[in-house]
Motif scaffolding. Structure first.
Motif, short mmCIF file in Angstrom:
data_model
loop_
_atom_site.label_atom_id
_atom_site.label_comp_id
_atom_site.label_asym_id
_atom_site.label_seq_id
_atom_site.Cartn_x
_atom_site.Cartn_y
_atom_site.Cartn_z
N UNK A 1 0.84 -1.17 -0.02
CA UNK A 1 -0.15 -0.04 0.00
C UNK A 1 0.79 1.34 0.06
N UNK A 2 0.49 2.21 -0.57
CA UNK A 2 1.24 3.66 -0.65
C UNK A 2 1.02 4.35 0.46
N UNK A 3 1.47 4.27 1.52
CA UNK A 3 1.07 5.00 2.95
C UNK A 3 1.02 6.58 2.58
N UNK A 4 1.92 7.06 1.94
CA UNK A 4 1.92 8.55 2.01
C UNK A 4 0.94 9.14 1.17
N UNK A 5 0.52 8.30 0.11
CA UNK A 5 -0.69 8.73 -0.75
C UNK A 5 -2.05 8.54 0.19
N UNK A 6 -2.12 7.42 1.08
CA UNK A 6 -3.27 7.55 1.94
C UNK A 6 -3.27 8.43 3.06
N UNK A 8 -2.17 11.48 2.66
CA UNK A 8 -2.60 12.78 2.05
C UNK A 8 -4.01 12.95 1.73
N UNK A 9 -4.60 11.82 1.06
CA UNK A 9 -6.10 11.57 0.78
C UNK A 9 -6.73 11.73 1.99
N UNK A 10 -6.49 11.17 3.37
CA UNK A 10 -6.99 11.55 4.52
C UNK A 10 -6.94 12.93 4.99
N UNK A 12 -6.75 15.46 3.03
CA UNK A 12 -7.45 16.30 2.22
C UNK A 12 -8.71 16.29 2.62
N UNK A 13 -9.43 14.98 2.90
CA UNK A 13 -10.81 14.78 3.25
C UNK A 13 -11.11 15.38 4.57
N UNK A 15 -10.37 18.18 5.51
CA UNK A 15 -10.81 19.72 5.44
C UNK A 15 -12.20 19.87 4.62
N UNK A 16 -12.99 18.92 4.48
CA UNK A 16 -14.27 18.84 3.69
C UNK A 16 -15.25 19.55 4.74
N UNK A 17 -15.78 20.79 4.12
CA UNK A 17 -16.94 21.28 4.95
C UNK A 17 -18.15 20.49 5.08
N UNK A 166 -6.67 18.28 -19.39
CA UNK A 166 -7.51 17.25 -19.08
C UNK A 166 -8.94 17.57 -19.18
#
Lengths: 452, 174
Positions: A1-6, A8-10, A12-13, A15-17, A166
């Motif tokens: 598993x990519x710990x750092x990616x996980x 970072x995702x958490x 970012x999540x 901060x969701x209002x 994109x």
């Protein structure tokens, strides 16, 4: 598993209002109920009509007897909306397909295996229109859909290679005759004056199937594009595309395009479809609409116009007008060099639409081929004597969009595929089913009625 | 009146709405789009609320969210109807976190919807490949392929997001 990616995702999540979810969901549910009620009323009316009409004479809807063909590929003479529960192309790849079609009442597309009685569903919860946003490759082995290509031999979906920017969505337009190039348009939205997002940027690009790369061709007018009428490839490899009134003709090469010509189409005219080039690559068919005439039930007439691809000048080739149709699109040529057309007939009372309908929207079902406006689609050959010969049809509302593989068109039409759900199982069976459905609808309506 | 018709729905959303919103934001990268996505999925769960309220409505909403987000048609619609200005995000937003988050958002924005969904399922929701395949309604092979492609792209565009050794291993396995 990519710990750092996980992590970072958490982060970012976190901060969701808080969103306004409950009232928004209730509002959507109320709108859905209102639409469903309207649809139920319409369905009951159709059932009543079936009960009355079916015993009186079902012959108009009967499927032709299926005749096995010894030599595939061939075109089925008639198709039907498949029975529920058929497998997807990913679960059971059908192999080369002859036809892909959409049904107005369903969100699925259906592909018909070439030379076999095989129907498969195209995965996805909401499908594009066949021939407009989903295009069969010339040999029928691949189906280009928004965002990628489905290999019908293996069931594998491959996304388009990335281009410089994109996009919000990528919509395929046409395959080159040898199957090497796929032309597609990437769409990006921008904020409009009223806060809604509107077409902002559209880029035509070519997807090279051999080198597995994409490259941009030209930025197009994003407010004036029609899927299915934007690009056409010729037998000699040339590609014509339209942006606004301007039609450009180029010859794609691996790293660049050689420009052949630019010319303005007559006011209101469009490329006739992906099959617009004449078989000799010497003329190009455009399509124009006349909103007339007195006495016509649906006052719209379509006419093919042949022009010279270097200058846009008219040629002596003449085609007769096709009255009473929502839309016409040319997808190829018969073995005897007659135009092969998809024609869309209107539902009763449909307002007349044309090329300008919905061109300033990002949503295809605002356009002139909106499936709610279409009663049925047919594949016809416009014969030299001016008559139309139907080569593929379906019961009403069971086929409202079509695309057919070039290889099958070139082979000519001969019935080969029996409908997956034949429509000629018996008029009384249909009438009986309609009665049962009607009774069921009545019972449901009774149960839903509030007490008291 | 709606609360009477759908008993327990408001409590369900109060309890699980924030978690659903977080996943939706990671899927879309846009607050308006995320709010729209969760609302659309919740509206669908309301159609079956009587049946689902006694079971596991959250898994239904999540599944619906992922399927809706991968739907090209819906993306076109959302692109057309979203408001131009996103709402102000709430909560503290320290400078360093913002910089990292921007980088993450930009990197995720490079992915296709399917790749992005697989990344969120695998590395945010901590699902196995089989669970992710079940959630997305595709094969395990497709999940592997999307994860492989997504990690390869992230590795190019935002290498700091990928643990060097582990990232290579994941790519090799994929």
């Amino acid at each position: 598993m990519t710990l750092r990616l996980g992590e970072e995702l958490r982060d970012a999540a976190e901060l969701v209002p808080a969103y306004d979810l409950v009232d928004g969901a209730y509002g959507r549910a109320r709108r859905h109920r209102a639409r469903r009620r309207a649809a139920a009323v319409a369905a009951v009316m159709v059932l009543v009509a079936l009960v009355v009409v079916a015993p009186m004479g079902w012959h108009r809807f009967e499927a032709e007897p299926a005749t096995p063909s010894p030599t595939p590929p061939s075109l089925p003479e008639r198709v039907s909306k498949p029975r529920p529960g058929i497998k997807t192309v990913e679960q059971a790849p059908p192999g080369r397909a002859s036809v892909v079609f959409g049904s107005g009442d369903s969100q699925d597309l259906t592909v018909v295996g070439e030379g076999q009685d095989v129907y498969r569903r195209v995965p996805g919860s909401d499908s594009p229109y066949a021939g407009e946003q989903s295009i069969l490759s010339p040999d029928g082995s691949r189906l280009a859909v928004p965002d990628g290509v489905v290999d019908l031999m293996t069931g594998v979906f491959t996304e388009y290679p990335p281009i410089a920017e994109k996009p919000d969505v990528v919509v395929p337009q046409a395959w080159s005759r040898d199957g090497r190039w796929l032309a597609a348009i990437s769409h990006m939205a921008k904020p409009g004056e009223d806060g809604r997002r509107v077409p902002g940027r559209a880029t035509l690009f070519l997807y090279d199937q051999i080198r597995d790369i994409s490259r941009a061709v030209e930025v197009l007018d994003p407010t004036d594009l029609l899927d299915g009428y934007a690009v056409a490839f010729a037998e000699n490899g040339w590609m014509a595309y339209q942006s606004g009134r301007t039609i450009s003709v180029v010859r794609p090469e691996p790293t660049r395009n050689v420009v052949i010509s630019h010319f303005d189409a007559p006011e209101g005219a469009r490329l006739a479809g992906r099959g617009a080039w004449h078989p000799d690559s010497g003329r190009l068919n455009l399509l124009r609409q006349e909103r007339c005439c007195d006495g016509d039930a649906y006052p719209s007439r379509w006419q093919l116009v042949a022009v010279h691809p270097h200058t846009g000048a008219g040629t002596p080739t003449r085609y007769r007008e096709l009255p009473g149709l929502v839309a016409v699109r040319q997808i190829g040529w018969s073995p005897s060099n007659e135009p092969v057309l998809v024609t869309l007939s209107p539902v009763a009372g449909a307002e007349v639409a044309g090329f300008v309908t919905g061109t300033r929207t990002l949503v295809p079902d605002h356009g002139h081929t909106d499936q709610r406006r279409v009663e049925s689609a047919r594949l016809v050959i416009l014969a030299r004597d001016g008559r139309e010969r139907t080569v593929l049809s379906a019961p009403s509302r069971e086929m409202t969009s079509i695309d057919v593989a070039d290889r099958v068109i070139a082979a000519g039409s001969s019935p080969a595929v029996a409908p997956a759900r034949p429509a000629d199982r018996g008029r009384w069976w249909v009438a009986g089913a309609a009665l049962v459905a009607l009774a069921g609808a009545g019972l449901v309506a009774r149960r839903r009625r509030p007490p008291g | 009146m709606d609360d009477e018709q759908y008993p327990g729905f408001r409590d369900f959303v109060s309890a699980r709405g924030p978690a659903l919103s977080r996943a939706a934001y990671l899927l879309t990268g846009d607050h308006h789009a995320a709010e729209d996505l969760v609302q659309a999925a919740l509206a669908r769960v309301l159609r079956h609320w009587r049946k689902l309220s006694d079971g596991d409505p959250e898994s239904y909403v999540r599944r619906t969210m992922y399927h809706l987000q991968m739907s090209w048609w819906r993306r076109r619609r959302v692109a057309e109807s979203l408001a131009a200005v996103p709402p102000e995000p709430g909560g503290d937003d320290p400078h360093r976190t913002t910089a990292l988050r921007m980088s993450l958002e930009r990197a995720l924005g490079e992915l296709s919807p399917r790749q992005r969904a697989v990344i969120v399922l695998r590395y945010y929701e901590d699902m196995t490949e089989a669970q992710a395949a079940d959630m997305l309604g595709c094969s395990v092979g497709a999940v592997k392929r999307h994860a492989h492609d997504a990690l390869a792209r992230l590795r190019t565009r935002a290498p700091h997001l990928i643990d060097e050794e582990v990232g290579r291993r994941d790519l090799a396995i994929g």
